[in-house]
Write an enzyme that holds these catalytic residues in place. Structure first.
Site, mmCIF file in Angstrom:
data_model
loop_
_atom_site.group_PDB
_atom_site.id
_atom_site.type_symbol
_atom_site.label_atom_id
_atom_site.label_comp_id
_atom_site.label_asym_id
_atom_site.label_seq_id
_atom_site.Cartn_x
_atom_site.Cartn_y
_atom_site.Cartn_z
ATOM 1 N N GLU A 181 -5.122 -4.960 10.427
ATOM 2 C CA GLU A 181 -4.326 -3.977 10.710
ATOM 3 C C GLU A 181 -4.506 -3.149 12.175
ATOM 4 O O GLU A 181 -5.388 -2.255 12.031
ATOM 5 C CB GLU A 181 -4.491 -3.044 9.336
ATOM 6 C CG GLU A 181 -4.260 -3.571 8.153
ATOM 7 C CD GLU A 181 -3.397 -2.582 7.162
ATOM 8 O OE1 GLU A 181 -2.135 -2.764 6.724
ATOM 9 O OE2 GLU A 181 -3.958 -1.283 7.196
ATOM 10 N N SER A 192 3.438 -2.104 10.491
ATOM 11 C CA SER A 192 5.024 -2.154 10.529
ATOM 12 C C SER A 192 5.597 -3.525 10.123
ATOM 13 O O SER A 192 6.550 -3.844 10.945
ATOM 14 C CB SER A 192 5.385 -1.702 11.971
ATOM 15 O OG SER A 192 4.938 -0.223 12.383
ATOM 16 N N LYS A 238 0.166 4.387 -0.180
ATOM 17 C CA LYS A 238 -0.421 5.509 0.239
ATOM 18 C C LYS A 238 -0.142 6.699 -0.514
ATOM 19 O O LYS A 238 -0.300 6.602 -1.640
ATOM 20 C CB LYS A 238 0.182 5.728 1.863
ATOM 21 C CG LYS A 238 -0.027 4.404 2.470
ATOM 22 C CD LYS A 238 0.061 4.470 3.931
ATOM 23 C CE LYS A 238 -0.102 3.145 4.651
ATOM 24 N NZ LYS A 238 0.043 3.210 5.960
ATOM 25 N N ASN A 243 0.976 -1.058 -0.109
ATOM 26 C CA ASN A 243 0.085 0.077 0.064
ATOM 27 C C ASN A 243 0.924 1.221 0.043
ATOM 28 O O ASN A 243 1.546 1.522 1.049
ATOM 29 C CB ASN A 243 -0.960 -0.220 1.291
ATOM 30 C CG ASN A 243 -1.754 1.328 1.426
ATOM 31 O OD1 ASN A 243 -1.677 2.160 0.344
ATOM 32 N ND2 ASN A 243 -2.350 1.251 2.484
ATOM 33 N N HIS A 252 -9.542 0.983 4.736
ATOM 34 C CA HIS A 252 -8.059 1.167 5.552
ATOM 35 C C HIS A 252 -8.545 2.347 6.829
ATOM 36 O O HIS A 252 -9.395 3.059 6.790
ATOM 37 C CB HIS A 252 -7.193 1.874 4.707
ATOM 38 C CG HIS A 252 -5.887 1.576 5.021
ATOM 39 N ND1 HIS A 252 -5.408 2.859 6.147
ATOM 40 C CD2 HIS A 252 -4.814 0.888 5.294
ATOM 41 C CE1 HIS A 252 -4.154 2.317 6.511
ATOM 42 N NE2 HIS A 252 -3.757 1.558 5.921
ATOM 43 N N GLY A 305 2.793 2.465 10.868
ATOM 44 C CA GLY A 305 3.495 3.492 10.740
ATOM 45 C C GLY A 305 4.005 3.730 11.930
ATOM 46 O O GLY A 305 4.952 4.989 11.901
ATOM 47 N N GLU A 362 -6.906 4.681 7.943
ATOM 48 C CA GLU A 362 -6.508 5.971 7.555
ATOM 49 C C GLU A 362 -7.864 6.605 7.124
ATOM 50 O O GLU A 362 -8.327 7.790 6.985
ATOM 51 C CB GLU A 362 -5.459 6.165 6.725
ATOM 52 C CG GLU A 362 -4.135 5.918 7.429
ATOM 53 C CD GLU A 362 -2.951 5.353 6.840
ATOM 54 O OE1 GLU A 362 -2.989 5.318 5.530
ATOM 55 O OE2 GLU A 362 -2.104 4.873 7.491
ATOM 56 N N GLY A 370 4.988 1.446 4.598
ATOM 57 C CA GLY A 370 6.440 2.012 4.372
ATOM 58 C C GLY A 370 7.571 1.046 3.676
ATOM 59 O O GLY A 370 8.125 1.524 2.875
HETATM 60 P P1 13P Z 1 2.988 0.393 7.528
HETATM 61 O O1 13P Z 1 3.681 -0.694 7.155
HETATM 62 O O2 13P Z 1 3.915 1.652 7.187
HETATM 63 O O3 13P Z 1 3.001 0.406 9.016
HETATM 64 O O4 13P Z 1 1.876 0.590 7.133
HETATM 65 C C1 13P Z 1 0.834 -0.331 7.252
HETATM 66 C C2 13P Z 1 -0.379 -0.287 6.528
HETATM 67 O O5 13P Z 1 -1.320 0.645 6.924
HETATM 68 C C3 13P Z 1 -0.871 -0.999 5.162
HETATM 69 O O6 13P Z 1 -2.025 -0.716 4.458
#
Ligand code: 13P
Length: 252
Positions: A167, A213, A11, A9, A95, A173, A97, A235
């Protein structure tokens, strides 16, 4: 037999050119990998360049969101059919977010999920608790609520096609990963809940990804868990080296 899925992802990262470079370098590095489903989910503006970058490989293209209507006066939105016509076969829905910053509710996610299934996209639906919810002992309650909300009125046939991503919001993150056991416990809980809603087949075949993460250093331990069938990576999916390592950790 559940085929592992590793999805990146991206983002709100990567311009057109950067996205093309990352996609084509992953294609070159991962030529020998065919036992795992790899999905790249760039921003909408980079879908076409990533499509070019992965051409001729078996890497799949996905989007990070969509609207539930076919078309209309919805400024700034993208429909499921538009994603299909851009070469997407996957779409991430719900998601955290999107829930947190764009007020997406279970009802909205359910509408999007139904539309994605109707047009033939493979949805990856995210569920997961926030830190205060985990600390209050509400993880299972929250995850069950997300799950039931998303799957509301979905038939057995539709439910089979949905990929779930657990998640935990506190692990996204932040560098804090759920321990393999913590993650697996929730994956098991999700699988058990599905058994209550659908057949044994859905229970056994459901692909449940872990996200939060995931890094080359912890991927193997997480992916070795019996109920973890892959990863949704943020990330660490933005660089060829780290994403390649995570993908290779999923090879049995
Ligand atoms: P990270 O791997 O950056 O923690 O993000 C996870 C995520 O939100 C994948 O959708």
């Amino acid at each position: 037999m559940r085929i592992p899925v590793i999805a990146g992802n991206w983002k709100m990262y990567k311009t057109d050119k950067e996205a093309y470079e990352l996609a084509s370098s992953l294609k070159n590095r991962l030529k020998d990998v065919n036992s795992i489903k790899i999905v790249l989910c760039p921003p909408f503006t980079a879908l076409s360049s990533v499509k070019k970058g992965i051409e001729g490989s078996n890497i799949h293209l996905g989007a990070q969101n969509m609207h539930w209507e076919d078309e209309g006066a919805f400024t700034g939105e993208i429909s499921a059919k538009m994603l299909l016509s851009s070469g997407c076969s996957f779409v991430i829905l719900g998601h955290s977010e999107r829930r947190m910053y764009f007020s997406e509710t279970n009802e909205i996610i359910n509408k999007k999920l139904k539309k994605a299934l109707e047009v033939g996209l493979n949805p990856i639906v995210c569920v997961g608790e926030r830190l205060e919810e985990r600390e209050a002992g509400k993880t299972e309650e929250v995850v069950e609520n997300h799950l039931k909300g998303a799957f509301e009125e979905l038939s057995e046939k539709e439910a089979k096609k949905v990929v779930i991503a657990y998640e935990p919001v506190w692990a996204i993150g932040t560098g804090k990963t759920a321990s393999p056991k913590q993650a697996n416990d929730v994956h098991r809980f999700i699988r058990e809940k599905l058994k209550g809603l659908y057949s044994q087949e859905v229970y056994e075949s459901k692909i449940i990804l872990y996200g939060g993460s995931v890094k080359p250093e912890n991927a193997k331990d997480l992916l070795n868990q019996v109920d973890i069938d892959g990863a949704l990576v943020g990330g660490a999916s933005l660089k060829t080296d780290s994403f390649e390592k995570i993908i290779r950790s999923a090879i049995i």
